[in-house]
Structure formats: C-alpha cells, structure tokens
Design a protein around this motif. Structure first.
Motif, PDB file in Angstrom:
ATOM      1  N   ASP A  80       0.835  -1.196   0.000  1.00 48.68           N
ATOM      2  CA  ASP A  80       0.000   0.000   0.000  1.00 48.68           C
ATOM      3  C   ASP A  80       0.874   1.252   0.000  1.00 48.68           C
ATOM      4  O   ASP A  80       2.110   1.177  -0.042  1.00 48.68           O
ATOM      5  CB  ASP A  80      -0.968   0.000   1.186  1.00 48.68           C
ATOM      6  CG  ASP A  80      -0.237  -0.024   2.526  1.00 48.68           C
ATOM      7  OD1 ASP A  80       1.007   0.101   2.544  1.00 48.68           O
ATOM      8  OD2 ASP A  80      -0.912  -0.180   3.561  1.00 48.68           O
ATOM      9  N   ALA A  81       0.226   2.410   0.057  1.00 48.79           N
ATOM     10  CA  ALA A  81       0.958   3.676  -0.008  1.00 48.79           C
ATOM     11  C   ALA A  81       1.896   3.847   1.181  1.00 48.79           C
ATOM     12  O   ALA A  81       2.970   4.444   1.054  1.00 48.79           O
ATOM     13  CB  ALA A  81      -0.037   4.834  -0.058  1.00 48.79           C
ATOM     14  N   ALA A  82       1.521   3.306   2.351  1.00 51.63           N
ATOM     15  CA  ALA A  82       2.369   3.442   3.540  1.00 51.63           C
ATOM     16  C   ALA A  82       3.689   2.702   3.357  1.00 51.63           C
ATOM     17  O   ALA A  82       4.750   3.183   3.786  1.00 51.63           O
ATOM     18  CB  ALA A  82       1.631   2.918   4.765  1.00 51.63           C
ATOM     19  N   ILE A  83       3.631   1.529   2.729  1.00 54.30           N
ATOM     20  CA  ILE A  83       4.852   0.742   2.484  1.00 54.30           C
ATOM     21  C   ILE A  83       5.789   1.510   1.552  1.00 54.30           C
ATOM     22  O   ILE A  83       6.985   1.684   1.839  1.00 54.30           O
ATOM     23  CB  ILE A  83       4.501  -0.623   1.853  1.00 54.30           C
ATOM     24  CG1 ILE A  83       3.645  -1.453   2.811  1.00 54.30           C
ATOM     25  CG2 ILE A  83       5.768  -1.365   1.444  1.00 54.30           C
ATOM     26  CD1 ILE A  83       4.388  -2.184   3.877  1.00 54.30           C
ATOM     27  N   TRP A  84       5.242   1.967   0.414  1.00 54.63           N
ATOM     28  CA  TRP A  84       6.064   2.720  -0.533  1.00 54.63           C
ATOM     29  C   TRP A  84       6.531   4.038   0.091  1.00 54.63           C
ATOM     30  O   TRP A  84       7.651   4.497  -0.155  1.00 54.63           O
ATOM     31  CB  TRP A  84       5.281   3.006  -1.813  1.00 54.63           C
ATOM     32  CG  TRP A  84       5.109   1.807  -2.698  1.00 54.63           C
ATOM     33  CD1 TRP A  84       3.941   1.154  -2.979  1.00 54.63           C
ATOM     34  CD2 TRP A  84       6.128   1.121  -3.419  1.00 54.63           C
ATOM     35  NE1 TRP A  84       4.160   0.094  -3.819  1.00 54.63           N
ATOM     36  CE2 TRP A  84       5.510   0.048  -4.124  1.00 54.63           C
ATOM     37  CE3 TRP A  84       7.517   1.275  -3.548  1.00 54.63           C
ATOM     38  CZ2 TRP A  84       6.215  -0.831  -4.927  1.00 54.63           C
ATOM     39  CZ3 TRP A  84       8.217   0.397  -4.356  1.00 54.63           C
ATOM     40  CH2 TRP A  84       7.576  -0.636  -5.027  1.00 54.63           C
ATOM     41  N   GLY A  85       5.670   4.630   0.925  1.00 52.79           N
ATOM     42  CA  GLY A  85       6.029   5.890   1.583  1.00 52.79           C
ATOM     43  C   GLY A  85       7.206   5.719   2.528  1.00 52.79           C
ATOM     44  O   GLY A  85       8.065   6.611   2.641  1.00 52.79           O
ATOM     45  N   ALA A  86       7.260   4.557   3.223  1.00 50.17           N
ATOM     46  CA  ALA A  86       8.397   4.289   4.119  1.00 50.17           C
ATOM     47  C   ALA A  86       9.701   4.229   3.328  1.00 50.17           C
ATOM     48  O   ALA A  86      10.731   4.774   3.759  1.00 50.17           O
ATOM     49  CB  ALA A  86       8.168   2.980   4.867  1.00 50.17           C
ATOM     50  N   LEU A  87       9.660   3.578   2.163  1.00 49.98           N
ATOM     51  CA  LEU A  87      10.859   3.504   1.317  1.00 49.98           C
ATOM     52  C   LEU A  87      11.215   4.875   0.757  1.00 49.98           C
ATOM     53  O   LEU A  87      12.392   5.254   0.701  1.00 49.98           O
ATOM     54  CB  LEU A  87      10.635   2.496   0.188  1.00 49.98           C
ATOM     55  CG  LEU A  87      11.817   2.291  -0.766  1.00 49.98           C
ATOM     56  CD1 LEU A  87      13.066   1.844  -0.010  1.00 49.98           C
ATOM     57  CD2 LEU A  87      11.464   1.273  -1.853  1.00 49.98           C
ATOM     58  N   LEU A  88      10.188   5.634   0.372  1.00 47.24           N
ATOM     59  CA  LEU A  88      10.433   6.975  -0.171  1.00 47.24           C
ATOM     60  C   LEU A  88      11.048   7.882   0.893  1.00 47.24           C
ATOM     61  O   LEU A  88      11.973   8.660   0.612  1.00 47.24           O
ATOM     62  CB  LEU A  88       9.118   7.568  -0.687  1.00 47.24           C
ATOM     63  CG  LEU A  88       9.207   8.885  -1.471  1.00 47.24           C
ATOM     64  CD1 LEU A  88      10.066   8.724  -2.708  1.00 47.24           C
ATOM     65  CD2 LEU A  88       7.804   9.367  -1.851  1.00 47.24           C
ATOM     66  N   GLY A  89      10.566   7.768   2.130  1.00 49.40           N
ATOM     67  CA  GLY A  89      11.135   8.549   3.228  1.00 49.40           C
ATOM     68  C   GLY A  89      12.589   8.188   3.467  1.00 49.40           C
ATOM     69  O   GLY A  89      13.424   9.066   3.752  1.00 49.40           O
TER      70      GLY A  89
END
Length: 623
Positions: A418-427
């Motif tokens: 989900d967006a949270a998973i990709w967001g963690a990597l993006l962060g």
C-alpha cells in the motif's frame, strides 16, 4: 423415564452427585469422569443434567466443543434447551458459527420449536461470522414463529445488522420495534459509533431519555475511535458530573484519549480515581495505564506499574503495551528483554506484539534482531506476517540505509504493497539522499496511489532538498490543482488541563505578541550557545538565508516549546506532541534549548519520543 426422574430428584438433594461434581471440574479428564457417572446413573437422559454437562463442556475452563458435540449427538431426543446450549457455544466461535445453522436446521426438522433465545444465539452467530443471506433466512423463521416483536430477538437482530456495518437497516428495525428498551438504544448507539458516524451517534445519544454506563461508554469510545480525543474527554467529564459511575470500559477509552493528547495530568487523575472508587484492575485497564504513561513520556513509571501488577500479566495486552512503550521511547534493548521475559512466562505473542517488537528494532538500528524476529513469526509462532509487519521491515532496513534490501522485501510481499509501504521507502530515500531510487519509487506511487498526498509531499521534498525547485514546484502545483492538501504541522502542549495548539507561523493565540518576542530572545541565546540553523530543512525556494532562518524559527514545535518556557516555573519538564515527524533543525534547536534553559523537554512526534536533556537527545540523532 419415571425411574430416571426419581433418580434425578433423589440425587439432586445430595452434595456428592455427578451434577454437583460438574461445578468443580478443572480439566476435560475430570469432566469426562463426571460424564461417565451421569451415564451409569441414567441422569444423562434428563434434560437438566445433560444441559449442565454441555454448558461445562462449552463454556468452562475445561471446555471442549468437539466433545460437547459428541455428547449432544448421543442424546436421543434433545429439547430446546439442549439445542440452545450448543447453538450458543458455536455462535461464540467465528470458525464454527456455521454449525449453529446446522444445529438449527436439525432442530426444526425434528419438529423442535425454537424459542426467543434460539434466535438471539443465531443472530449472534450471523453477526459474528456468517453472511447477510443466512441472517435474513433466520429473520424469516423468527417471523414465522411469531417472535419478531420479542424484545430479546429484536435487540439481537439490531446487533446483527450493526455488526455488519448495516446501520441504516439496524435503525429501520429499531424504529419499527414495538419495544425500544435501553438495551436496543445502546445497540443502535454502538452501531453508529462503530462505523464512525459520530454525528448520528451523538444525535441518538441526545434523544435517549435514559442513559446507563453502557450508553456513556459507547459514545466516549466512538469519539476515541475516530480520533476526536478532546470530545471524548469532554463527555467523560460530563459523565462524572451528571451520569452514572464509570466502569473499566469507560476508563479504558478515557485513558486512550489522554494518551493521544499527552494529557498526563488528566491521565494521572483517572489513575487515582480508579483506585479511589475501587474499580477492579484487569488486563485491559492495566494495558491502558501503561499505554497512557508511555505516550505521555513517563516510560519509567509505566514500567513500574507493569512490574508491580504481577498477577495481571497472564494475557498478552499488558505485555504488548509495555513493549510498544519501550519501542516508541527508543529503548530497544528493554523492549526485547520484555519480549524474552514474556516467552519465559509462557504468554503467547500475537500480531500486535511483533509490530511493537519490529518497531523497537527499527528505532534501535537492530537489523539482525529484526530479521530474526520477523522470520520467527511464521516458523516459531505460526503467525503469518501481515502488511503492517512488512511495513516495519521496510522501515527498519530503510532507516539503516539498506534501500535495495528494503525494496526487495516489498517485491517479495504476498500481498499488494500500500501507499504506507512505498512511503516508508520513499522517506528512507530522502534521508539517505538516494535521488534516483526516490524518483523511481515516486513514480510507482503516482501510478498506484495517485491521490496519496503524503507521498507526493515526500517526493516534492526530495526534489527541494537537492535543489531541483522546478520539479518540486510541479509536484506542489499538481497537488493544489487536484485540491489535495498537506496535513499542516501542528504541535500542542497541555498546561493546567488546557490544551494549546500551534501551527507553523501561528498568530492566533492570545499570547502571540509575548510569544514572538520571547521567540526572538530565545533564538539569540541559542546562537550564542552555538546553534546554527539548518537552512537545508527549508523546502521552499527561498534565496535569502535570513528569510530561511525566519521560516525555521516559526515551526510549530518551537512555538509550543517557547510557550511552555514562558508559562511554567523553572525546572518544570515540558511535554509537547507533534502530528508529523520533527524536522532536523527543530531537533537540533531543542537540544540547545534544553541546555540553555536547563529544562527536560519531551517531544512526541508521529514516529517516536525524543527526551532532550543537557543538550542531548535520547534518540542519539537516529530517528
């Protein structure tokens, strides 16, 4: 049958009958021995001893629903009470709720006549695990036998629809009902609150002529569930003034509101109140107290409570609260030690345990331990990792700079990220300045989660941090055109039971003039002590360095800390909570503030706690 009845009557007057022995059974073996005596005396053919045996097998500490079913199948002509006992037992277990319907079909095929309790248990089974079709079929049977207007049946029907989230259908049954007792009002209230419709929940609450502790507890829990913590505490205070005495369920919700608001004084008051009115401490209340003290920055006191209440640690909830508390305070070793002690005391972990444990590893830079615990979930505890656990692993690897491995974890997930998973990597890409990977991940998010504002803000920040202002502005403009808005940074502080909130550059507070004057003086003192503003944290296209410093000085956490310094006595610890991750400049500035003003400053951001004292932060600059 006459012989059986006389035997039952004679033995029921004895203190050592097989029936009385059922009350003292502590294991399935003892229950089987009592069952054998019921058979040899012929009492098993009488409905009262048979019902008592089935209840013991289904509901006691020596329960065995499979053995109960074998006993039931051997009874030649089971009556309604025996059927109800078995239907109820299966309704309590989501994995076997379908057996409630099988038993009901057997009952009506055998010319058995169901009563009101039969339908109460059946609607419970349907609401817990079965579908709408089965529930509607049972409702038709209730109408056929003339029980649709029975108050117990109606309440169970309302509860079934509420459990499914079909609140409008539940309301129709409620409005149509001849008997609208307090129980049915409370079920409807729970239905609206459970789906987050607090406007209708509050309207219904205001309509109620009578409110009991369940009514108040339900509405307070509803506000906590949707994140309206101030409203929850306001209602809790009204309940203390004009409502019934709160119970343990009320206090669990009130403590959760205090925890999320970092309302330590009010949380302490509830703790004292709990002892004063002698509300029994149980595992949920203990877990709530640990969680409240942990989230209010008092991790040492939370640990004292945890170790003091030794008799209330047979369940997993207090352990989860303590491990989670240590994790959010960056005390990774203590979290792991607690988990190892949990294993020694043979308390089985659950999915929440591992989320807390993996977070602890993430905050402590413990990659090896995190990998081991993640792998042990399935191999040692038969717990299949869910998307939250994968998110913890991505965060753990990303923080450490193992971005390639973090991306491989995402690729190996058995479910769609989900967006949270990709967001963690993006962060993590932003922290470690991996522009190439960050841009690629940003495009993935754009394709899969085009409306996720947080990830788009992260991407624009990555561009800004590397000086690519055109790309950053394009992303921001697209957000503005689409109407999506970034969650503004907000910091709050509680003083004397009153909450004061500040946004970046906020000038709405009554003490604004004094606040900004104090802020200017504070900045001068910090610079004399060696503080240098981190202008790289300014993610706007501002050329002048002085303007960048001015923008940094108005961040919400600096305003909240300055307000706290102005309005508290020297030496008083300052506690603030921020809804977003604290920025690098504010983190650096707060270290200097703690030293210059000789204050302990406790900051809870979206990720974790930071304890600042004597110019040092508990996170050791790893967050």
């Amino acid at each position: 049958m006459r012989r059986c009845y006389s035997t039952f009557k004679r033995q029921s007057n004895s203190n050592h009958t097989p029936i009385s022995l059922l009350d003292s059974c502590k294991s399935i073996q003892q229950t089987k021995q009592a069952h054998a005596q019921l058979i040899t005396t012929g009492l098993i053919l009488h409905p009262i001893p048979a019902t008592k045996l089935l209840k013991t097998l289904n509901l006691s500490s020596s329960a065995s629903i499979s053995y109960a079913r074998q006993v039931f199948d051997q009874i030649p002509f089971p009556d309604c009470f025996l059927y109800n006992t078995m239907i109820n037992a299966h309704s309590l277990l989501p994995t076997s709720s379908h057996n409630s319907l099988i038993l009901f079909r057997s009952m009506i095929r055998g010319s058995g006549l169901p009563n009101q309790y039969t339908f109460v248990f059946l609607f419970k089974a349907c609401g817990n695990a079965l579908g709408v079709l089965e529930g509607e079929q049972i409702r038709v049977h209730a109408i056929k036998v003339g029980l649709e207007n029975n108050v117990f049946v109606t309440n169970a029907l309302i509860g079934m629809y509420a459990n499914w989230g079909l609140v409008e259908e539940a309301r129709r049954v409620f409005d149509w009902s001849v008997h609208q007792d307090l129980y049915s009002w409370n079920i409807m209230l729970g239905g609206y609150a459970g789906t987050g419709d607090m406007v209708r929940a509050m309207d219904l609450f205001d309509e109620m002529c009578e409110r009991d502790v369940v009514s108040w507890s339900t509405i307070i829990a509803g506000y906590v569930q949707v994140g309206c913590f101030m409203e929850a505490l306001d209602l809790f205070h009204k309940m203390l003034q004009m409502g019934p005495k709160p119970n343990e369920f009320t206090l669990v919700s009130a403590l959760a509101a205090c925890a999320n608001l970092v309302a330590l004084d009010q949380g302490r008051w509830i703790h004292v109140y709990l002892d004063k009115v002698e509300i029994k401490m149980n595992e949920q209340v203990l877990a709530s107290l640990i969680d409240m003290y942990s989230k209010c920055g008092e991790i040492e006191f939370a640990s004292k409570i945890f170790h003091y209440e030794r008799g209330l640690k047979r369940k997993v909830w207090p352990w989860n609260a303590m491990i989670g508390g240590f994790a959010m305070h960056g005390k990774s070793k203590e979290a792991i030690d607690t988990f190892e002690q949990m294993k020694i005391e043979r308390v089985s972990p659950n999915k929440v345990t591992f989320i807390a444990l993996l977070n602890a590893c993430s905050h402590g830079n413990m990659v090896h331990e995190g990998r081991d615990y993640f792998e042990s979930m399935a191999s040692s505890y038969k717990i299949e990792p869910e998307i939250e656990h994968y998110g913890c692993m991505v965060d753990l690897l990303g923080r450490t700079g193992l971005l390639k491995e973090a991306e491989e974890v995402i690729s190996s997930m058995p479910m769609a990220p989900d967006a949270a998973i990709w967001g963690a990597l993006l962060g993590a890409c932003r922290i470690h300045k991996d522009m190439k990977r960050g841009e690629r991940v940003g495009k993935v998010i754009k394709d899969l989660h085009s409306n996720h504002i947080g990830c788009h803000v992260l991407l624009s920040n990555i561009y800004s941090a590397s000086g690519r202002w055109n790309e950053a502005n394009i992303v921001r403009e697209k957000n503005e055109v689409s109407g999506r808005k970034k969650t503004p940074g907000c910091s709050s502080i509680e003083l004397n039971g009153v909450f004061h909130q500040f946004l970046v550059g906020d000038r709405s507070h009554p003490q604004t003039k004094q606040l900004y004057s104090f802020l200017e003086e504070m900045t001068v003192k910090l610079k004399i002590a060696g503080y240098v503003p981190e202008c790289g944290e300014v993610l706007l296209d501002i050329v002048d360095e002085e303007d960048k410093e001015t923008a940094l000085s108005k961040h919400s956490e600096k305003l909240a800390i300055a307000f706290g310094l102005m309005n508290t006595a020297p030496g008083t610890p300052i506690r603030i909570v921020k809804n977003l991750r604290v920025c690098g400049d504010c983190h650096q500035a707060t270290k200097f503030i703690s030293k210059v003003y000789d204050r302990e400053i406790i900051v809870r951001d979206r990720i974790r706690f930071h304890h600042f004292k004597d110019g040092i932060c508990s996170c050791k600059d790893y967050w």
